[in-house]
Design an enzyme around this catalytic site. Structure first.
Site: not given
Ligand code: UDP
Length: 334
Positions: A118, A142
């Protein structure tokens, strides 16, 4: 013919990777625990194993039952806001499951591993567009969890010969142009589907999170990349793995503001989008735009659906054809 394991193959990006593999004639085994994925998103042509990645025995059985040319690891927890509230859970789940999967793959002699990573591994960028040399300084658990997985995989190359491709998605959006798959999250928090659902009158007006950013119209800018182009990138990196591990940033290289997204939905749909203005969302960088020069140069990958208009149109078509998401599809079929 090659055979691939796709974890999270019932999820948003995973289901599009599965379609891309099946479309070119490969064999696919999907492993998913359906915590956020949808059974109806898995085509009949793919084998399906319902299991949790934390279940070591189930994993060993999968690797004993089939021999894979590579693993595509898409199954993960992926909401930034949730990760801020449950950092230990996020990091343990994403890191533990990923490393357990990589270990199982190595044990079975499968040495090719493609990771859903990501843009969140970069945190708040100092230089735009963001290339692979940018410092990886996540600002949420995250992003931290994915960075840790990237680092674990890097160590595994020398020790175990495991070749990995870490693909850092920017903002995945859109739907399969043929209408076979699309985005279906509950609750839906992402800008494009929320804006579409607001235009359709299915959710309350969309809130613009912050109008005081240092951007031309004051709203935050993101690099929206079509999910089918993301899926194609997973296939494009496979030959490159024969030379060693890689990491690539995946976007279109263009930033679009929240207001531009709303305007695009209005143009595509011919409807007004009810919206309100609210404060910034915690942890949101002002602008995230990728440089994907490296993957283009090294693999020949080229996004085919790079206009915001087309991204929004495919998403709109999916939502219009599937008002209840995948659950509605199952009901229709019954
Ligand atoms: N956003 C917004 N309203 C919403 C959802 C998102 O203004 O209801 C903004 C968000 O602050 C960010 C951009 O839209 O600047 C994209 O957010 P999204 O949640 O889709 O993806 P993220 O960038 O968080 O991965």
């Amino acid at each position: 013919m090659a055979r691939y394991l796709v974890t999270g193959g019932a999820g948003y990006v995973g289901s599009h990777v599965v379609l891309a593999l099946l479309d070119r004639g490969d064999d696919v085994v999907v492993l998913d625990n359906f915590s956020t994925g949808h059974r109806a998103a898995v085509p009949d042509a793919a084998a399906l194993v319902e299991a949790d990645l934390a279940d070591g025995r189930a994993l060993a059985e999968v690797f004993a039952a089939w021999k894979f040319d590579a693993v595509f690891h898409m199954a993960a927890l992926s909401l930034v806001g949730d990760s801020m509230r449950q950092p230990l859970h996020y990091i343990r789940t994403n890191l533990g499951n990923s490393l357990g999967l990589a270990e199982a793959a190595v044990r079975a002699g499968c040495k090719r591993f493609v990771l859903s990573s990501t843009a969140a591994v970069f945190g708040v960028p100092r230089i735009l567009p963001i290339d692979e040399a940018a410092p990886r300084e996540p600002v949420n658990p995250y992003g931290e969890s994915k960075l840790m997985v990237e680092q674990g995989l890097a160590w595994a190359e020398g020790a175990h010969g495991l070749r990995s491709a870490c693909l850092r998605y920017f903002n995945a959006a859109g739907a399969d142009p043929a209408g076979r798959a699309g985005e279906d999250h509950t609750p839906e928090t992402h800008l494009i589907p929320r804006t579409i659902m607001a235009a359709m009158g299915r959710v309350e007006p969309v809130t613009i999170f912050g109008t005081d950013y240092d951007t031309p119209d004051g709203t935050a800018m993101r690099d929206y990349v079509h999910v089918a182009d993301l899926a194609a990138a997973h296939l494009a990196v496979l030959p490159r793995l024969e030379e060693g591990s890689v990491a690539y940033n995946l976007g279109n290289g263009a930033g679009h503001s929240v207001r531009e997204v709303i305007a695009a939905v209005e143009r595509v749909s011919g409807r007004a989008v009810p919206h309100t203005v609210g404060p910034r969302r915690e942890g949101d960088p002002p602008v995230l735009v990728a440089s994907s020069a490296r993957i283009r140069a090294e693999t020949g990958w080229l996004p085919r659906h790079d206009s915001l208009e087309e991204i929004v149109r495919t998403a709109w078509n999916w939502h219009a054809a599937n008002p209840g998401g995948y659950a509605g599809r199952v009901a229709q079929a019954a």
